[in-house]
Scaffold this motif. Structure first.
Motif, PDB file in Angstrom:
ATOM      1  N   GLN A  91       0.889  -1.758  -0.227  1.00  0.00           N
ATOM      2  CA  GLN A  91      -0.003   0.145  -0.206  1.00  0.00           C
ATOM      3  C   GLN A  91       0.679   1.636  -0.091  1.00  0.00           C
ATOM      4  O   GLN A  91       0.325   2.216  -0.706  1.00  0.00           O
ATOM      5  N   MET A  92       1.481   1.144   0.380  1.00  0.00           N
ATOM      6  CA  MET A  92       2.741   2.435   0.092  1.00  0.00           C
ATOM      7  C   MET A  92       4.200   2.921  -1.045  1.00  0.00           C
ATOM      8  O   MET A  92       4.994   3.451  -1.275  1.00  0.00           O
ATOM      9  N   ILE A  93       4.451   1.174  -1.733  1.00  0.00           N
ATOM     10  CA  ILE A  93       5.078   0.588  -2.708  1.00  0.00           C
ATOM     11  C   ILE A  93       4.026   1.561  -4.443  1.00  0.00           C
ATOM     12  O   ILE A  93       3.628   0.192  -4.414  1.00  0.00           O
ATOM     13  N   ASP A  94       4.562   1.880  -5.123  1.00  0.00           N
ATOM     14  CA  ASP A  94       4.093   1.305  -6.066  1.00  0.00           C
ATOM     15  C   ASP A  94       4.944   1.555  -7.146  1.00  0.00           C
ATOM     16  O   ASP A  94       5.875   1.309  -6.850  1.00  0.00           O
ATOM     17  N   THR A  95       5.192   0.806  -8.392  1.00  0.00           N
ATOM     18  CA  THR A  95       5.850   0.361  -9.040  1.00  0.00           C
ATOM     19  C   THR A  95       5.534   0.933 -10.388  1.00  0.00           C
ATOM     20  O   THR A  95       4.420   1.473 -11.253  1.00  0.00           O
ATOM     21  N   CYS A  96       7.105   1.481 -11.126  1.00  0.00           N
ATOM     22  CA  CYS A  96       6.521   2.315 -12.622  1.00  0.00           C
ATOM     23  C   CYS A  96       7.588   2.030 -13.349  1.00  0.00           C
ATOM     24  O   CYS A  96       9.031   2.080 -13.086  1.00  0.00           O
ATOM     25  N   ILE A  97       7.387   1.108 -14.708  1.00  0.00           N
ATOM     26  CA  ILE A  97       8.446   1.596 -15.507  1.00  0.00           C
ATOM     27  C   ILE A  97       8.943   2.750 -16.841  1.00  0.00           C
ATOM     28  O   ILE A  97       8.283   3.860 -17.445  1.00  0.00           O
ATOM     29  N   GLY A  98      10.118   3.186 -16.680  1.00  0.00           N
ATOM     30  CA  GLY A  98      10.412   3.625 -17.987  1.00  0.00           C
ATOM     31  C   GLY A  98      11.972   4.021 -17.874  1.00  0.00           C
ATOM     32  O   GLY A  98      12.809   3.622 -16.788  1.00  0.00           O
ATOM     33  N   ALA A  99      13.132   4.712 -18.475  1.00  0.00           N
ATOM     34  CA  ALA A  99      13.688   5.585 -18.184  1.00  0.00           C
ATOM     35  C   ALA A  99      14.491   6.636 -17.596  1.00  0.00           C
ATOM     36  O   ALA A  99      13.479   7.651 -17.585  1.00  0.00           O
ATOM     37  N   ALA A 100      14.911   6.874 -16.577  1.00  0.00           N
ATOM     38  CA  ALA A 100      15.931   7.754 -16.365  1.00  0.00           C
ATOM     39  C   ALA A 100      15.563   9.663 -17.192  1.00  0.00           C
ATOM     40  O   ALA A 100      15.131  10.502 -16.497  1.00  0.00           O
ATOM     41  N   GLU A 101      15.964   9.274 -18.671  1.00  0.00           N
ATOM     42  CA  GLU A 101      16.060  10.861 -18.671  1.00  0.00           C
ATOM     43  C   GLU A 101      14.061  11.272 -19.360  1.00  0.00           C
ATOM     44  O   GLU A 101      14.103  12.290 -20.077  1.00  0.00           O
ATOM     45  N   VAL A 102      13.353  10.312 -19.698  1.00  0.00           N
ATOM     46  CA  VAL A 102      12.096  10.421 -19.888  1.00  0.00           C
ATOM     47  C   VAL A 102      10.924   9.496 -18.435  1.00  0.00           C
ATOM     48  O   VAL A 102      10.650   8.972 -18.850  1.00  0.00           O
ATOM     49  N   LEU A 103      11.167  10.906 -17.600  1.00  0.00           N
ATOM     50  CA  LEU A 103      10.043  10.470 -16.370  1.00  0.00           C
ATOM     51  C   LEU A 103       8.859  10.653 -16.427  1.00  0.00           C
ATOM     52  O   LEU A 103       7.873  12.102 -17.581  1.00  0.00           O
ATOM     53  N   PRO A 104       7.581  10.001 -16.682  1.00  0.00           N
ATOM     54  CA  PRO A 104       5.999  10.068 -17.192  1.00  0.00           C
ATOM     55  C   PRO A 104       5.098  11.185 -15.270  1.00  0.00           C
ATOM     56  O   PRO A 104       4.338   9.623 -15.354  1.00  0.00           O
ATOM     57  N   PHE A 105       6.113  11.423 -14.989  1.00  0.00           N
ATOM     58  CA  PHE A 105       5.774  12.264 -14.321  1.00  0.00           C
ATOM     59  C   PHE A 105       5.619  13.657 -13.840  1.00  0.00           C
ATOM     60  O   PHE A 105       5.510  13.827 -14.799  1.00  0.00           O
ATOM     61  N   GLU A 106       4.013  14.157 -13.758  1.00  0.00           N
ATOM     62  CA  GLU A 106       3.853  15.593 -13.681  1.00  0.00           C
ATOM     63  C   GLU A 106       4.553  16.825 -12.715  1.00  0.00           C
ATOM     64  O   GLU A 106       5.567  16.130 -12.307  1.00  0.00           O
ATOM     65  N   THR A 107       4.991  17.706 -13.371  1.00  0.00           N
ATOM     66  CA  THR A 107       5.632  18.232 -12.918  1.00  0.00           C
ATOM     67  C   THR A 107       5.498  19.097 -11.431  1.00  0.00           C
ATOM     68  O   THR A 107       4.142  18.572 -11.094  1.00  0.00           O
ATOM     69  N   ASN A 108       6.307  19.062 -10.081  1.00  0.00           N
ATOM     70  CA  ASN A 108       6.232  19.059  -8.934  1.00  0.00           C
ATOM     71  C   ASN A 108       5.173  17.906  -8.258  1.00  0.00           C
ATOM     72  O   ASN A 108       4.154  17.989  -7.041  1.00  0.00           O
TER      73      ASN A 108
END
Length: 259
Positions: A91-108
């Protein structure tokens, strides 16, 4: 095969090895991360290049409310999900796949971003740091824990050759001076750097990643032919075990866009 796929393939095939590796599963730096999370209580933290998720566990146990384990390897993330469930942290840890150079997260999005023994595999550390600066909240923190190269060119070159022969997905162990420049260029303030010596057991080091026999032979040849100054600096023993430099590199976002 491009560098990112090579790295994901290399480590995905050996995911379980990194879960039990003493070098990765233990260390004063993990205790420091736990203490940092206990002090800051970040709402969102990112474990970048999470590997076998030791950072995520330390942050979660320290008090981070939510940790995202991010990695290019599907196999690594499967290990993360399994172990998180086993330890009651799903419940505290989720996972996401991808490269460090392109982060699929919103700003801030994140209060804290941590990467541990991963950055030397990134295709572009400057791009990755710029992305980290984007997704971290103003005044948030970035912590890089990694092997660092000596400032002396001879020792720097020796280390890169050894690292690449052991693992073809290795890009570069950066010098402390390089990290400082890259942090500033990405929009972080002057980083604080704490360095220490890390002992590497040669047999465990090559077994963990599955170094092929021909590369092991090349490594043994390189170790034998290193100049005496390099042999002394890295404290190379008869069984090829050695000592290298690691560092905790911590900076805060300044709100100034990356150049």
């Amino acid at each position: 095969m491009d560098q990112q796929r090579m790295s994901a393939s290399q480590f995905g095939a050996k995911a379980a090895n990194y879960l039990t590796s003493a070098v990765h599963a233990t260390g004063a730096d993990l205790e420091r991360l736990k203490a940092m999370a206990s002090q800051l209580h970040p709402n969102r933290a990112l474990d970048l290049g999470c590997g076998a998720v030791h950072v995520s566990f330390a942050l979660a146990h320290g008090g981070a409310r939510r940790v995202t384990a991010y990695d290019p390897s599907t196999e690594m993330l499967e290990v993360v999900a399994q172990v998180a469930t086993t330890r009651g942290l799903e419940q505290m840890i989720d996972t996401c796949i991808g490269a460090a150079e392109v982060l699929p997260f919103e700003t801030n999005t994140f209060d804290l971003v941590v990467t541990r023994y991963s950055a030397h595999h990134w295709a572009s550390v400057p791009r990755a740091l710029a992305e980290c600066a984007r997704v971290i909240v103003p005044g948030g923190r970035m912590v890089v824990i990694d092997v660092i190269a000596p400032e002396t060119p001879l020792f720097d070159t020796s280390l890169q050759v050894i690292e690449f022969l052991r693992d073809a997905s290795h890009v570069r162990d950066y010098r402390a001076s390089e990290w400082t420049s890259m942090y500033k260029a990405a929009g972080f303030g002057e980083p604080t750097i704490t360095a220490w010596k890390l002992s590497i057991d040669f047999k465990g080091w090559i077994a963990r990643i599955g170094t092929p026999d021909d590369r092991i032979a090349a490594l043994e040849s390189v170790f034998s032919e290193l100049p005496s100054e390099a042999r002394e600096y890295f404290q190379i023993s008869p069984d090829r075990s050695f000592v290298t430099d690691s560092a905790w590199i911590e900076g805060m976002t300044t709100g100034v866009p990356a150049t």
